[in-house]
Design an enzyme around this catalytic site. Structure first.
Site, PDB file in Angstrom:
ATOM      1  N   SER A   1      23.596   2.398 -35.893  1.00 52.02           N
ATOM      2  CA  SER A   1      22.422   3.236 -35.665  1.00 52.02           C
ATOM      3  C   SER A   1      22.360   3.640 -34.189  1.00 52.02           C
ATOM      4  CB  SER A   1      21.162   2.514 -36.126  1.00 52.02           C
ATOM      5  OG  SER A   1      20.072   3.383 -36.218  1.00 52.02           O
TER       6      SER A   1
ATOM      7  N   ASP B   1      20.986   8.418 -46.027  1.00 54.57           N
ATOM      8  CA  ASP B   1      20.376   7.843 -44.830  1.00 54.57           C
ATOM      9  C   ASP B   1      19.224   8.721 -44.352  1.00 54.57           C
ATOM     10  OD1 ASP B   1      19.776   6.669 -42.373  1.00 54.57           O
ATOM     11  OD2 ASP B   1      21.870   6.197 -41.962  1.00 54.57           O
TER      12      ASP B   1
ATOM     13  N   HIS C   1      20.456   4.057 -44.849  1.00 57.96           N
ATOM     14  CA  HIS C   1      20.714   3.543 -43.512  1.00 57.96           C
ATOM     15  C   HIS C   1      21.241   2.119 -43.511  1.00 57.96           C
ATOM     16  CE1 HIS C   1      20.310   4.096 -39.222  1.00 57.96           C
ATOM     17  NE2 HIS C   1      19.639   2.970 -39.095  1.00 57.96           N
TER      18      HIS C   1
END
Length: 710
Positions: free
Chosen positions: A551, A636, A671
């Site tokens: 991330s 995501d 995600h």
């Protein structure tokens, strides 16, 4: 006893298949800033997930990865079984008491998902299954779910996401009959809080396009969802909103926030009416609110307190001019968290990058700390829903100690170990050692670096393979925690390190400020300096260091790959945020307006130019790059799949080396990657195999341990 390990003394040259990688078509797209600066994005077209050409490209990348890693399939399966073999499959959490019930989760052998259970009155009472996640997950390629029970314990809200895009559906189960109620609330942000009459919930609603959570609604059971009352709508595009309930159960708190500021409102949990603002929004001021009984709120805030403080204020006059210190600000101690009990106040504090738990008795203000006794560890509050108790539940772990749950008697100062997470497969924590060092960065700052290795395989001679991990954004603190998966690295001679770089809050509030906005590059240089320290001090071989992050940590990976590609043998970037400028300019997608205070506002030229100077996608050059494995999820909602896809496409076109470059897209997840206990291990096995294969470490051997199995 014996453990699985690999010989790390020699490398075998791996000959990969002579297969051409996918080539993404070039369609120049001009992006013009408000300052007149023009950029050409050749892969902007990948943004359209409805285009079959986009899906075909992602599938082609997956097929290329499968082909290039085909020779490792048997080893990946063996490694997957190794990882899975450390998990106690029929496991259960430590029950917590809430009113007259004991709640817990448990797993069954082969089960991917938890089963939520409870017992009434005693742990010897018959078990009642609230919801079985394995039943919920049947036929689903993805599942994330949790529950929220009504105050009278008669109804459970089941909150579930089956796509991975953080859109949750709420259903309700009558726990007295076992039947589902007809009420179904789609497209919520997840979570809900109950009114005290057990008849309704408050829940948060995300915008379907921007994904910003902007509304709080109330649903009364038995009424149409379409008629749910709007309790509050946050119109400020830079703020996201959420709702919680105080420990006293008397108030709801609605909090609107962005990365640098927040404000809260309260309303009665018995009869929710119009929210009342506690203190209006103010730039650079964050605060949260708790009520533990009586006529005052407790305010946890960074107002005039970089390292946060705890204040109190009368409910009748809660604005900041009436905030009175309970725990004042301290320059050398970061106040992380606070919990309230009838006779005690519990504080989670961080000093020199390590957490401490401090207990204060309300009556006489006497205080003490809980002792932990390891050089690098994590300790934090567990779930403590009860107010009238002298027992504090806390969790403890280190890089060598598995997650442990303790009950601490604040009267007698005795602690009871309720559970240490079992690790199967012959794990013995005495086989491993952890260190914590302070690395001097190029500007003189000292960066905490947590290190773990297996004692009998470690040689401080510059020959060990190494893995360094980092994050460094949003003020998120990286803790030196345990990972059973990591044993597969340590048992193959790896030295594993966590770099606590600026942008987190390991060293206090200023640590965050020094790694964001116009100081973001400190995050990258801190990580590079920690990496160099490992090599210079002979913990790791100069040609065997790998780096990983996900991330915003994937942004870190993209930046270091551009800045120091020579330093790393390989880089794993999971769901990486790499197209900083384009994303910050597009207010229609997530990670935009309410994060301008984290990364920068592209409408301000200085901030635009600074972001442009480090954005990984914009700074790809014609040069050699390390081996790269990049992962993403099609659904995501936090870092859109097209960012890593575009980055890989550009790297393919420009890099001058023959190193590996792989893109893996989970077509069914978001995600967090694959859901379930074991599905995720497939992705871990892929990541580890990527590294092992580069080093030629994909044969399993047996070595004897000097110590007995725990």
């Amino acid at each position: 006893m014996s453990v699985l390990t690999d010989c790390v003394s020699t490398e075998k040259e791996i000959k990969l298949p002579d297969v051409k990688p996918p080539v993404a078509k070039i369609e120049p797209f001009e992006i013009v800033s408000k300052h007149g600066h023009k950029r050409i994005d050749n892969y902007y077209w990948l943004k359209n997930r409805e285009d079959s050409a986009v899906i075909n490209y992602l599938k082609a990348e997956n097929a290329y990865l499968d082909t290039m890693m085909a020779h490792t399939k048997a080893f990946q399966e063996k490694l997957f079984n190794e990882l899975r073999g450390r998990i106690k499959e029929d496991d259960a959490s430590v029950p917590y008491r809430l009113d007259d019930y004991y709640y817990y989760t448990r797993y069954v052998t082969g089960g991917e998902y938890p089963i939520y259970c409870r017992k009434k009155g005693s742990l010897d009472a018959p078990e009642e299954i609230i919801v079985d996640g394995n039943e919920l997950g049947k036929g689903q390629s993805f599942l994330n779910f949790f529950i929220s029970q009504s105050p009278d314990h008669k109804i459970a809200a089941i909150i579930m996401d089956t796509v991975g895009r953080n859109f949750y559906t709420i259903k309700f189960k009558d726990l007295t009959t076992g039947n589902l109620l007809p009420d179904v609330i789609p497209d919520t942000r997840g979570g809900c809080v109950w009114t005290n009459d057990n008849r309704s919930i408050l829940y948060a609603v995300p915008d379907k396009k921007t994904l910003r959570t902007y509304q709080i609604k109330r649903h009364v059971l038995g009424t149409p969802v379409a008629s749910d009352a709007l309790i509050y709508e946050e119109k400020d595009q830079t703020l996201a909103v959420g709702v919680s309930k105080t420990k006293s159960k008397k108030y709801f708190i609605i909090t609107s926030g962005r990365t640098d500021a927040s404000f809260s409102q309260y309303l009665d949990a018995d009869k929710p009416g119009k929210p009342v603002v506690i203190q209006p929004l103010q730039d650079e001021v964050e605060y949260s609110v708790e009520h533990a009984g009586g006529d005052k709120f407790y305010i946890y805030t960074n107002l005039n307190a970089k390292n946060y403080r705890l204040a109190e204020a009368p409910i009748s006059k809660p604005s900041k001019e009436n905030w009175k210190d309970v725990i004042p600000h301290r320059e050398d101690v970061f106040l992380q968290d606070v919990d309230f009990f009838k006779d005690y106040l519990a504080l989670s504090e961080m000093s020199a990058g390590l957490t401490k738990i401090r207990i204060i008795r309300w009556a006489d203000k006497s205080e003490h700390y809980i002792d932990f006794g390891e050089p690098a560890y994590f300790a934090g509050f567990g779930y403590n829903p009860e107010f009238n108790t002298n027992i504090l539940r806390y969790s403890y772990q280190s890089m060598t100690t598995p997650p442990s749950t303790y009950d601490y008697n604040m009267d007698t100062r005795e602690k009871e170990l309720k559970k240490e997470q079992p690790v199967l497969g012959g794990f013995n924590k005495n086989d491993y050692a952890t260190e914590r060092v302070m690395v001097k960065a190029r500007d003189g700052k000292e960066i905490p670096l947590s290190i773990v290795y297996r004692k009998d395989l470690f040689k401080k001679d510059g020959t060990n393979p190494g893995w360094i991990y980092g994050y460094g954004s949003y003020g998120a603190t990286l803790y030196p925690t345990f990972s059973s998966n990591r044993i597969s690295l340590l048992d193959r001679g790896f030295v594993y390190a966590i770099a606590h770089v600026r942008g987190g809050q390991e060293m206090g509030g200023a640590w965050y400020d020094e790694g964001k906005m116009l100081k973001k590059k400190n995050t990258f240089t801190d990580f590079i300096d920690c990496s160099e320290w490992l090599i210079q001090n002979k913990y790791v071989a100069k040609d065997k260091l790998f780096a990983s992050g996900g991330s915003a940590g994937g942004l870190l990976m993209g930046a270091i790959a551009n800045m120091r590609p020579d330093l790393y043998r390989g880089v794993i970037a999971a769901v990486p945020f790499v197209d900083v400028v384009t994303t910050m300019m597009d207010e229609s997608i997530p990670l935009t307006t309410f994060e301008w205070k984290e990364w920068g506002n592209p409408n301000i030229q200085e901030e635009y130019e600074y972001m442009l100077s480090y954005s990984p996608y914009d700074n790809v050059e014609k040069k050699a790059y390390p081996n790269l494995l990049v992962t993403t999820g099609l659904h995501d909602s936090q870092v859109q799949y097209w960012e890593p896809a575009k980055w890989v496409a550009k790297l393919r076109a420009m890099k001058t080396d023959n190193n590996r470059l792989f893109l893996y897209t989970n077509m069914d997840a978001g995600h967090g990657g694959a859901s379930g206990r074991f599905r995720r291990l497939k992705e871990v096995a892929l990541e580890y195999t990527f590294v092992f294969d580069i080093l030629g470490l994909n044969e399993v051997h047996e070595v004897e341990s000097d110590s007995e199995s725990k």
